[in-house]
Design a protein around this motif. Structure first.
Motif, PDB file in Angstrom:
ATOM      1  N   ALA A 180       0.580  -1.542   0.316  1.00  0.00           N
ATOM      2  CA  ALA A 180       0.050   0.123   0.079  1.00  0.00           C
ATOM      3  C   ALA A 180       0.613   1.150  -0.406  1.00  0.00           C
ATOM      4  N   PRO A 181       1.453   1.652  -0.610  1.00  0.00           N
ATOM      5  CA  PRO A 181       1.714   2.753  -1.284  1.00  0.00           C
ATOM      6  C   PRO A 181       1.558   3.887  -1.172  1.00  0.00           C
ATOM      7  N   GLY A 182       2.309   4.630  -0.201  1.00  0.00           N
ATOM      8  CA  GLY A 182       1.848   6.417   0.495  1.00  0.00           C
ATOM      9  C   GLY A 182       0.924   6.081   1.317  1.00  0.00           C
ATOM     10  N   ARG A 183       0.515   5.412   1.635  1.00  0.00           N
ATOM     11  CA  ARG A 183      -0.659   4.396   3.432  1.00  0.00           C
ATOM     12  C   ARG A 183       0.630   4.635   4.413  1.00  0.00           C
ATOM     13  N   VAL A 184      -0.158   5.435   5.638  1.00  0.00           N
ATOM     14  CA  VAL A 184       0.936   5.942   6.395  1.00  0.00           C
ATOM     15  C   VAL A 184      -0.042   4.661   7.691  1.00  0.00           C
ATOM     16  N   TYR A 185       1.399   4.064   8.508  1.00  0.00           N
ATOM     17  CA  TYR A 185       1.367   2.915   9.280  1.00  0.00           C
ATOM     18  C   TYR A 185       1.917   3.376  10.924  1.00  0.00           C
ATOM     19  N   THR A 186       1.231   3.426  11.146  1.00  0.00           N
ATOM     20  CA  THR A 186       2.306   3.465  12.935  1.00  0.00           C
ATOM     21  C   THR A 186       3.081   2.056  13.296  1.00  0.00           C
ATOM     22  N   ARG A 187       3.765   2.566  14.365  1.00  0.00           N
ATOM     23  CA  ARG A 187       4.831   1.169  14.311  1.00  0.00           C
ATOM     24  C   ARG A 187       4.045   0.437  15.190  1.00  0.00           C
ATOM     25  N   ALA A 188       2.991   0.494  15.358  1.00  0.00           N
ATOM     26  CA  ALA A 188       1.645  -0.313  16.728  1.00  0.00           C
ATOM     27  C   ALA A 188       1.364  -1.262  15.255  1.00  0.00           C
ATOM     28  N   GLN A 189       0.668  -0.630  14.004  1.00  0.00           N
ATOM     29  CA  GLN A 189       0.181  -1.048  13.113  1.00  0.00           C
ATOM     30  C   GLN A 189       0.566  -2.330  12.630  1.00  0.00           C
ATOM     31  N   ILE A 190       2.103  -1.609  12.045  1.00  0.00           N
ATOM     32  CA  ILE A 190       3.075  -2.385  11.517  1.00  0.00           C
ATOM     33  C   ILE A 190       3.574  -3.964  12.277  1.00  0.00           C
ATOM     34  N   TYR A 191       4.123  -3.591  13.260  1.00  0.00           N
ATOM     35  CA  TYR A 191       4.297  -4.930  14.876  1.00  0.00           C
ATOM     36  C   TYR A 191       2.883  -5.894  14.471  1.00  0.00           C
ATOM     37  N   GLU A 192       1.779  -5.167  14.862  1.00  0.00           N
ATOM     38  CA  GLU A 192       0.916  -6.253  15.255  1.00  0.00           C
ATOM     39  C   GLU A 192       0.611  -7.010  14.078  1.00  0.00           C
ATOM     40  N   SER A 193       1.066  -6.912  12.952  1.00  0.00           N
ATOM     41  CA  SER A 193       0.739  -7.490  11.826  1.00  0.00           C
ATOM     42  C   SER A 193       1.469  -8.204  11.059  1.00  0.00           C
ATOM     43  N   ILE A 194       3.155  -8.256  12.591  1.00  0.00           N
ATOM     44  CA  ILE A 194       3.966  -9.145  11.824  1.00  0.00           C
ATOM     45  C   ILE A 194       4.428  -9.935  12.912  1.00  0.00           C
ATOM     46  N   ASN A 195       3.957  -9.410  14.433  1.00  0.00           N
ATOM     47  CA  ASN A 195       4.859 -10.409  15.389  1.00  0.00           C
ATOM     48  C   ASN A 195       3.155 -10.212  16.297  1.00  0.00           C
ATOM     49  N   GLY A 196       1.991  -9.714  16.417  1.00  0.00           N
ATOM     50  CA  GLY A 196       0.954  -9.836  17.235  1.00  0.00           C
ATOM     51  C   GLY A 196       0.640  -8.688  18.020  1.00  0.00           C
ATOM     52  N   GLU A 197       0.477  -8.864  19.798  1.00  0.00           N
ATOM     53  CA  GLU A 197      -0.019  -7.953  20.287  1.00  0.00           C
ATOM     54  C   GLU A 197       1.425  -6.663  20.285  1.00  0.00           C
ATOM     55  N   TYR A 198       0.903  -5.578  20.632  1.00  0.00           N
ATOM     56  CA  TYR A 198       2.006  -4.743  20.852  1.00  0.00           C
ATOM     57  C   TYR A 198       2.013  -4.218  22.369  1.00  0.00           C
ATOM     58  N   THR A 199       3.127  -4.083  22.382  1.00  0.00           N
ATOM     59  CA  THR A 199       3.116  -3.166  23.625  1.00  0.00           C
ATOM     60  C   THR A 199       4.351  -2.311  23.698  1.00  0.00           C
ATOM     61  N   GLU A 200       4.513  -1.208  25.001  1.00  0.00           N
ATOM     62  CA  GLU A 200       5.504   0.005  24.057  1.00  0.00           C
ATOM     63  C   GLU A 200       6.672  -0.341  24.003  1.00  0.00           C
ATOM     64  N   SER A 201       7.178  -1.564  24.893  1.00  0.00           N
ATOM     65  CA  SER A 201       8.680  -1.880  24.451  1.00  0.00           C
ATOM     66  C   SER A 201       8.926  -2.525  23.876  1.00  0.00           C
ATOM     67  N   ASP A 202       8.092  -2.661  22.929  1.00  0.00           N
ATOM     68  CA  ASP A 202       8.285  -3.113  21.421  1.00  0.00           C
ATOM     69  C   ASP A 202       8.845  -2.299  20.771  1.00  0.00           C
ATOM     70  N   ASP A 203       8.254  -0.909  20.610  1.00  0.00           N
ATOM     71  CA  ASP A 203       8.423   0.406  20.067  1.00  0.00           C
ATOM     72  C   ASP A 203      10.205   0.288  19.585  1.00  0.00           C
ATOM     73  N   GLN A 204      11.251   0.079  20.520  1.00  0.00           N
ATOM     74  CA  GLN A 204      12.260  -0.074  20.492  1.00  0.00           C
ATOM     75  C   GLN A 204      12.310  -0.695  18.928  1.00  0.00           C
ATOM     76  N   THR A 205      12.516  -2.160  19.429  1.00  0.00           N
ATOM     77  CA  THR A 205      11.940  -3.495  18.926  1.00  0.00           C
ATOM     78  C   THR A 205      11.674  -2.088  16.866  1.00  0.00           C
ATOM     79  N   MET A 206      10.555  -2.144  16.581  1.00  0.00           N
ATOM     80  CA  MET A 206      10.017  -1.967  15.141  1.00  0.00           C
ATOM     81  C   MET A 206      10.774  -0.502  15.012  1.00  0.00           C
ATOM     82  N   MET A 207      11.219   0.285  15.800  1.00  0.00           N
ATOM     83  CA  MET A 207      13.159   1.332  15.281  1.00  0.00           C
ATOM     84  C   MET A 207      13.906   0.596  14.970  1.00  0.00           C
ATOM     85  N   VAL A 208      14.317  -0.220  15.842  1.00  0.00           N
ATOM     86  CA  VAL A 208      15.430  -1.124  15.231  1.00  0.00           C
ATOM     87  C   VAL A 208      15.256  -1.860  13.328  1.00  0.00           C
TER      88      VAL A 208
END
Length: 241
Positions: A180-208
């Motif tokens: 979906a080029p051009g569509r904006v995804y939050t870090r939580a949306q991206i993480y949940e779609s690849i690894n399941g439930e998102y928590t604040e501790s996963d924020d750094q993981t997604m940035m890496v």
């Protein structure tokens, strides 16, 4: 993925020198329908990966003969299977190091064995549904954006016709963004779609993961033209022009 379904097809490697942890995780995994192999040191674990059909590796960091970080690096040299690190080291530095070496997820001890099983199931489901191995589902259509070409059938990426090596998690992130080029995804949306439930501790993981992807696909990672940060919201994919 419930007991009695496709989980029975998957073999999980546990590399951990604590016998109690191995016994506990083996019990939960076998009850969920998985085949389990175990090694109490990194060298033996690497040998298992080379000899056996392993679908996912769960690695401790502190092990004799070869630690989990080096084992992650060695596995990545020969296989793109999902790798989860399970460690008593919970500092950001340790998490970032593990992810930079190619791990897909990083969990800290003490842990809930049911969460570990859930993370394993999520990684297997998303990896094999997107074309990583046996049981993969794909329409076979390549995704092209600018100079990038993503091939779901082979779970591979090329730029200007040259192969770009990706970890399974990097592939899944890029696949979601390129769909979906051009569509904006939050870090939580991206993480949940690849690894399941998102928590604040996963924020750094997604940035890496995003940082590593930029190093691989951008001409200038500090001035990205493919993966664009939308301040205060998340990320979007552009054509690189």
């Amino acid at each position: 993925m419930q007991k009695g379904e496709s989980a029975v097809e998957y073999t999980i490697l546990i590399a951990e020198d604590d016998e109690d942890i191995v016994s506990l995780l083996s019990l939960y995994l076998k009850n969920s329908g998985f085949r389990v192999l175990a090694a109490d040191n990194g060298a033996d674990a690497l040998g298992i990966v080379r000899r056996e059909k392993v679908h996912l590796a769960l690695l401790d960091v502190m092990m004799p003969r070869m630690d989990g970080y080096e084992l992650t690096r060695r596995i990545r040299a020969v296989s793109n299977i999902p790798i989860l690190i399970l460690s008593a080291r919970g500092e950001d530095y340790d998490r970032i190091l593990g992810l930079n070496l190619g791990a897909d997820d990083y969990l800290t001890k003490p842990f809930n064995p049911m969460e570990v099983v859930a993370r394993i199931q999520a990684n297997l489901r998303r990896f094999y549904e997107l074309g990583g191995g046996k049981g993969a589902k794909s329409d076979g259509e390549k995704l092209r954006l600018g100079r990038l070409c993503l091939n779901p059938g082979e779970m591979s990426l090329s730029k200007d016709g040259r192969a770009v090596p990706l970890t399974p998690t990097e592939y899944r992130i890029l696949w979601k963004l390129m769909k979906a080029p051009g569509r904006v995804y939050t870090r939580a949306q991206i993480y949940e779609s690849i690894n399941g439930e998102y928590t604040e501790s996963d924020d750094q993981t997604m940035m890496v993961h995003i940082s590593k992807l930029r190093e691989k696909i951008e001409d200038d990672p500090k001035n990205p033209r493919y993966i664009i940060t939308v301040r205060g919201l998340g990320y979007k994919m552009e054509d690189g022009e």
